[in-house]
Design a protein around this motif. Sequence first.
Motif, PDB file in Angstrom:
ATOM      1  N   PHE A 141       0.848  -1.189   0.000  1.00  0.00           N
ATOM      2  CA  PHE A 141       0.000   0.000   0.000  1.00  0.00           C
ATOM      3  C   PHE A 141       0.888   1.244   0.000  1.00  0.00           C
ATOM      4  O   PHE A 141       1.768   1.390   0.853  1.00  0.00           O
ATOM      5  CB  PHE A 141      -0.911   0.020   1.231  1.00  0.00           C
ATOM      6  CG  PHE A 141      -1.990  -1.025   1.214  1.00  0.00           C
ATOM      7  CD1 PHE A 141      -3.192  -0.800   0.563  1.00  0.00           C
ATOM      8  CD2 PHE A 141      -1.791  -2.245   1.858  1.00  0.00           C
ATOM      9  CE1 PHE A 141      -4.194  -1.767   0.563  1.00  0.00           C
ATOM     10  CE2 PHE A 141      -2.781  -3.221   1.854  1.00  0.00           C
ATOM     11  CZ  PHE A 141      -3.984  -2.979   1.198  1.00  0.00           C
ATOM     12  N   ALA A 142       0.663   2.130  -0.964  1.00  0.00           N
ATOM     13  CA  ALA A 142       1.456   3.349  -1.053  1.00  0.00           C
ATOM     14  C   ALA A 142       1.146   4.246   0.145  1.00  0.00           C
ATOM     15  O   ALA A 142      -0.021   4.365   0.548  1.00  0.00           O
ATOM     16  CB  ALA A 142       1.140   4.091  -2.352  1.00  0.00           C
ATOM     17  N   PRO A 143       2.163   4.876   0.753  1.00  0.00           N
ATOM     18  CA  PRO A 143       1.908   5.753   1.905  1.00  0.00           C
ATOM     19  C   PRO A 143       0.837   6.796   1.630  1.00  0.00           C
ATOM     20  O   PRO A 143       0.040   7.119   2.518  1.00  0.00           O
ATOM     21  CB  PRO A 143       3.275   6.392   2.157  1.00  0.00           C
ATOM     22  CG  PRO A 143       4.259   5.394   1.655  1.00  0.00           C
ATOM     23  CD  PRO A 143       3.605   4.765   0.455  1.00  0.00           C
ATOM     24  N   GLU A 144       0.807   7.320   0.403  1.00  0.00           N
ATOM     25  CA  GLU A 144      -0.178   8.353   0.076  1.00  0.00           C
ATOM     26  C   GLU A 144      -1.591   7.803  -0.041  1.00  0.00           C
ATOM     27  O   GLU A 144      -2.541   8.564  -0.273  1.00  0.00           O
ATOM     28  CB  GLU A 144       0.208   9.084  -1.204  1.00  0.00           C
ATOM     29  CG  GLU A 144       0.307   8.219  -2.452  1.00  0.00           C
ATOM     30  CD  GLU A 144       1.690   7.630  -2.692  1.00  0.00           C
ATOM     31  OE1 GLU A 144       1.955   7.236  -3.839  1.00  0.00           O
ATOM     32  OE2 GLU A 144       2.486   7.554  -1.725  1.00  0.00           O
ATOM     33  N   LYS A 145      -1.760   6.489   0.153  1.00  0.00           N
ATOM     34  CA  LYS A 145      -3.097   5.890   0.174  1.00  0.00           C
ATOM     35  C   LYS A 145      -3.435   5.310   1.549  1.00  0.00           C
ATOM     36  O   LYS A 145      -4.419   4.596   1.693  1.00  0.00           O
ATOM     37  CB  LYS A 145      -3.214   4.803  -0.884  1.00  0.00           C
ATOM     38  CG  LYS A 145      -3.276   5.337  -2.307  1.00  0.00           C
ATOM     39  CD  LYS A 145      -3.660   4.244  -3.293  1.00  0.00           C
ATOM     40  CE  LYS A 145      -3.925   4.822  -4.673  1.00  0.00           C
ATOM     41  NZ  LYS A 145      -4.424   3.788  -5.610  1.00  0.00           N
ATOM     42  N   ILE A 146      -2.613   5.608   2.557  1.00  0.00           N
ATOM     43  CA  ILE A 146      -2.833   5.075   3.903  1.00  0.00           C
ATOM     44  C   ILE A 146      -3.423   6.163   4.791  1.00  0.00           C
ATOM     45  O   ILE A 146      -2.887   7.276   4.876  1.00  0.00           O
ATOM     46  CB  ILE A 146      -1.522   4.560   4.516  1.00  0.00           C
ATOM     47  CG1 ILE A 146      -0.989   3.361   3.716  1.00  0.00           C
ATOM     48  CG2 ILE A 146      -1.730   4.162   5.983  1.00  0.00           C
ATOM     49  CD1 ILE A 146       0.366   2.858   4.189  1.00  0.00           C
ATOM     50  N   VAL A 147      -4.531   5.852   5.461  1.00  0.00           N
ATOM     51  CA  VAL A 147      -5.096   6.732   6.474  1.00  0.00           C
ATOM     52  C   VAL A 147      -4.999   6.013   7.820  1.00  0.00           C
ATOM     53  O   VAL A 147      -5.121   4.797   7.901  1.00  0.00           O
ATOM     54  CB  VAL A 147      -6.561   7.126   6.157  1.00  0.00           C
ATOM     55  CG1 VAL A 147      -6.618   7.951   4.883  1.00  0.00           C
ATOM     56  CG2 VAL A 147      -7.461   5.902   6.030  1.00  0.00           C
ATOM     57  N   PHE A 148      -4.769   6.799   8.872  1.00  0.00           N
ATOM     58  CA  PHE A 148      -4.475   6.241  10.196  1.00  0.00           C
ATOM     59  C   PHE A 148      -5.493   6.779  11.194  1.00  0.00           C
ATOM     60  O   PHE A 148      -5.465   7.947  11.573  1.00  0.00           O
ATOM     61  CB  PHE A 148      -3.052   6.633  10.595  1.00  0.00           C
ATOM     62  CG  PHE A 148      -2.547   6.057  11.897  1.00  0.00           C
ATOM     63  CD1 PHE A 148      -3.254   5.065  12.595  1.00  0.00           C
ATOM     64  CD2 PHE A 148      -1.343   6.497  12.425  1.00  0.00           C
ATOM     65  CE1 PHE A 148      -2.772   4.542  13.779  1.00  0.00           C
ATOM     66  CE2 PHE A 148      -0.846   5.975  13.622  1.00  0.00           C
ATOM     67  CZ  PHE A 148      -1.560   4.998  14.294  1.00  0.00           C
ATOM     68  N   ALA A 149      -6.423   5.910  11.604  1.00  0.00           N
ATOM     69  CA  ALA A 149      -7.441   6.258  12.591  1.00  0.00           C
ATOM     70  C   ALA A 149      -7.088   5.612  13.926  1.00  0.00           C
ATOM     71  O   ALA A 149      -6.019   5.032  14.089  1.00  0.00           O
ATOM     72  CB  ALA A 149      -8.814   5.822  12.107  1.00  0.00           C
TER      73      ALA A 149
END
Length: 402
Positions: free
Chosen positions: A82-90
């Motif tokens: 997964f590309a970092p620019e497609k990762i969201v962190f909740a």
Amino acid sequence: MLDANKIEFFEKVETPFYFYDMDLLRRTVWTVSQLSAKYGIEAHYAVKANVERRILEYISSMGLGADCVSGNEVRFASVCGFAPEKIVFAGVGKSDREIADALKLGIYSFNCESLQEIYVIDAMAERLGKRARISVRINPDIDAHTHVYITTGTYENKFGISAHEFDELISLVGRCRNIDFTGLHFHIGSQITDVENVFSLECERVNAIVSYFESRGLKVDDVNLGGGLGVDYEDPDGNPVADFDKWFGIVAEKIDRRPGRRIHLEPGRSIVAQCASLISRVLFVKVGETKNFLVLDAGMNDLMRPALYGAYHKIENLSARLRPNLPQSQIYDVVGPVCESSDVWGAGRLLPLSVRGDLMAVRSAGAYGQVMASRYNLRDFAPAVYSDDMHGARLRTEYFER
């Protein structure tokens, strides 16, 4: 569907184990990918549902992003493509180390769940010489009409920010110098089957909340509606793919859009639940005066949803399918071997007459199954076996090590 060829294969494998139907996974992910492109809605797989590496690598290869709720999930999602620019962190409790690691990785956004978290991220970004993109999770005060443990969008909850904090939030964002506010994040619960009514209401509330913030000068470029789409636990073969068409269609129709605004969804359970079954074997049949028990070699340590939530999973006797003349049916309490009274797969289940050694399948086990497993009672982890490995020499003992 667990056909005769699969059952013959299962007889050669030590139980219990998780069996993954990779064709069904590919079909499901392809559906999500196509709808994402059709409607221009970005999809982030909720990693917490299943973290098997082969599963994550395939999902990332199809262009989906990742929704993570721990620093280890962020790191592992990156490792799995997964590309970092497609990762969201909740997540409501991000540690300083987790925040710092995510800042260094350059993820797309932190989904912040409290005002204090925004303060902390701003300070850490300054210390590291970084800028942090954030969305803020809002409670839209919607009851998703699902289990109390998986309802998350009511007015006051450990998750997210409620209406009485909105003005303070706007003021705080304006004072922070090291964050870029990207938008708002919502999630109202899981296993939502009333798709049209619940998600239409969510869109209505979200539109009003977005309008409130923009009317006060806070530009909302990202609207993340979370996940929650339910699956059919009662008829997994009749409905193997969740109703993504209706979900994406409702969001596309109901949510307010403008040029430059990105819409996000976070499917998890609905992508992976139906692609796996927990395969077990009958250890003993106990015949009582008022009840009959099937004792399986898989227990709550392997799949804890029934013990934790009282969740329903369809149970099938696979061996009975191969018997030439099916015997009469019998009502059983199907239980596991763990030393807890809550280790029950299902009470009062009508099944073919079952005997010691029969193979059993606990269906729809791909979400919140392996990922929540434990070694309680010092039991071994149930390993993963993939349909791609049913034919040929790739099935070796190391598949059963973890």
